[in-house]
Enzyme design. Structure first.
Site, mmCIF file in Angstrom:
data_model
loop_
_atom_site.group_PDB
_atom_site.id
_atom_site.type_symbol
_atom_site.label_atom_id
_atom_site.label_comp_id
_atom_site.label_asym_id
_atom_site.label_seq_id
_atom_site.Cartn_x
_atom_site.Cartn_y
_atom_site.Cartn_z
ATOM 1 N N ASP A 87 -3.673 5.605 11.845
ATOM 2 C CA ASP A 87 -2.778 5.289 10.732
ATOM 3 C C ASP A 87 -1.590 6.242 10.737
ATOM 4 O O ASP A 87 -1.693 7.394 10.310
ATOM 5 C CB ASP A 87 -3.521 5.384 9.399
ATOM 6 N N SER A 115 0.811 -1.217 0.000
ATOM 7 C CA SER A 115 0.000 0.000 0.000
ATOM 8 C C SER A 115 0.848 1.273 0.000
ATOM 9 O O SER A 115 0.345 2.346 -0.339
ATOM 10 C CB SER A 115 -0.949 0.010 1.204
ATOM 11 N N HIS A 133 0.778 5.170 6.537
ATOM 12 C CA HIS A 133 0.551 5.744 5.210
ATOM 13 C C HIS A 133 0.695 7.258 5.272
ATOM 14 O O HIS A 133 0.945 7.825 6.342
ATOM 15 C CB HIS A 133 -0.827 5.339 4.692
#
Length: 363
Positions: free
Chosen positions: A342, A119, A345
């Protein structure tokens, strides 16, 4: 008298030559300031530098990029501050050329680019598609997905920007005993054939355990294991990938990059803020050009394996510059909102745009 005029003429000629050299020198200085040219770019370290505020950034507005996935759309997800979008990466020893999407597309006209990885590769892939789309907003494009491969095509330029989701680079195969992570098998590489530029990445998934671990056993050679040292497994997979590069890449036709290790920020002690247990609420980068907590051990493993590959592979050594950006993650403004955290990311617009600006300078 004639002699005097000749001497005066020589003096005038000399004066004109000196004026010409002065004007030429001024032009070169202006070119460096305006264009960001360097005297010797090959010797410049693009990855050692600092983040500076630049109000001309971001290079695009997220609202003009409707295909950014929700987990990276921090501002629409409710993030109240925007200062994190106004930072520009500035190497200490030279200047970066500002990303020029039209120039990038012209350089790559008729060619294909593929990001291969997890990702974080998707993060960089979406950044590049936004950078390019915002440069040619009226140019037609298509976005398709077949299996694990997503393809963004700029039809006018015949440029394909692709993403192959391959979180380990090596294969995970379903067998009678269960799902087997095969460290010396790379059959998925069939999708990489015929691509003009490849940008690889793996790291994010190597320490996953429990329900999110997508394999049951590890196989190395003929030995099948329930588990093994994860850093060693990472190294073995990289060696398998490196052998594929040496056996299959023609450097006259294909450029190969490795994204490097994208870091996370869950421990404030590593940036001298012990009270921070995550990246939430972080609004400014770590000052300076060094990260107090040092580099993740995976960086040394990666560089060691890259040093054994005979074919040219360019490392996008983005670890340190990304470590400095504790403020650049979605935190609670990502895919799961306040229910998740998160700090792995990156928001878009944001840090991956700098990765792609460096990529632009390197090509």
């Amino acid at each position: 008298m004639l002699f005097r005029r000749e001497r005066e003429g020589d003096y005038e000629m000399s004066e004109r030559v000196e004026r010409g050299f002065f004007l030429f020198f001024c032009f070169l200085v202006l070119a460096v300031e305006v264009r960001g040219w360097d005297w010797d770019r090959e010797k410049c370290d693009l990855f050692t530098g600092t983040w500076v505020v630049d109000e001309s950034y971001p290079l695009y507005e997220p609202s003009t990029c409707p295909f950014i996935e929700r987990e990276f759309r921090c501002e629409p997800n409710g993030r109240p501050d925007r200062i994190y979008t106004h930072y520009r990466w500035h190497p200490l020893a030279c200047n970066l050329l500002r990303f020029d999407g039209r120039d990038f597309l012209e350089k790559m006209r008729g060619k294909s680019i593929m990001f291969v990885g997890d990702s974080l590769s998707r993060n960089q892939w979406q950044s590049l598609t936004c950078l390019l789309h915002s440069s040619v907003p009226n140019s037609t494009y298509t976005l398709t997905r077949v299996g694990d491969v997503s393809t963004f095509t700029f039809t006018e330029y015949r440029v394909k920007v692709m993403l192959d989701r391959s979180v380990y680079l090596v294969d995970v195969v379903r067998e009678k005993i269960g799902r087997v992570l095969k460290l010396d098998s790379i059959e998925g590489s069939k999708l990489w054939q015929g691509i003009d530029m490849l940008i690889f990445n793996t790291w994010h998934w190597w320490y996953r355990r429990g329900p999110t671990q997508p394999w049951d056993y590890i196989q190395l050679g003929s030995e099948i294991l329930k588990d093994m040292d994860r850093m060693k497994a990472f190294e073995e997979a990289l060696k398998t990938w490196g052998k594929w590069v040496d056996a299959n890449v023609d450097p006259t036709k294909v450029k190969v990059f490795f994204q490097g290790i994208s870091p996370s920020h869950y421990n404030g002690s590593l940036w001298n803020e012990p009270s921070a247990r995550s990246c939430i609420g972080q609004k400014t980068p770590v000052p300076g050009s060094t990260y107090p907590g040092g580099l993740p051990p995976a960086v040394a493993v990666l560089k060691s394996v890259l040093g054994t590959i005979r074919k040219p592979v360019t490392l996008l050594d983005i670890t340190t510059l990304s470590l400095l950006r504790k403020d650049g993650h979605p935190s609670i403004y990502g895919l799961t909102g306040a229910a998740g955290m998160d700090c792995s990311h990156w928001c878009l617009a944001g840090v991956p745009d700098a990765w792609n600006e460096i990529l632009y300078n390197l090509i």
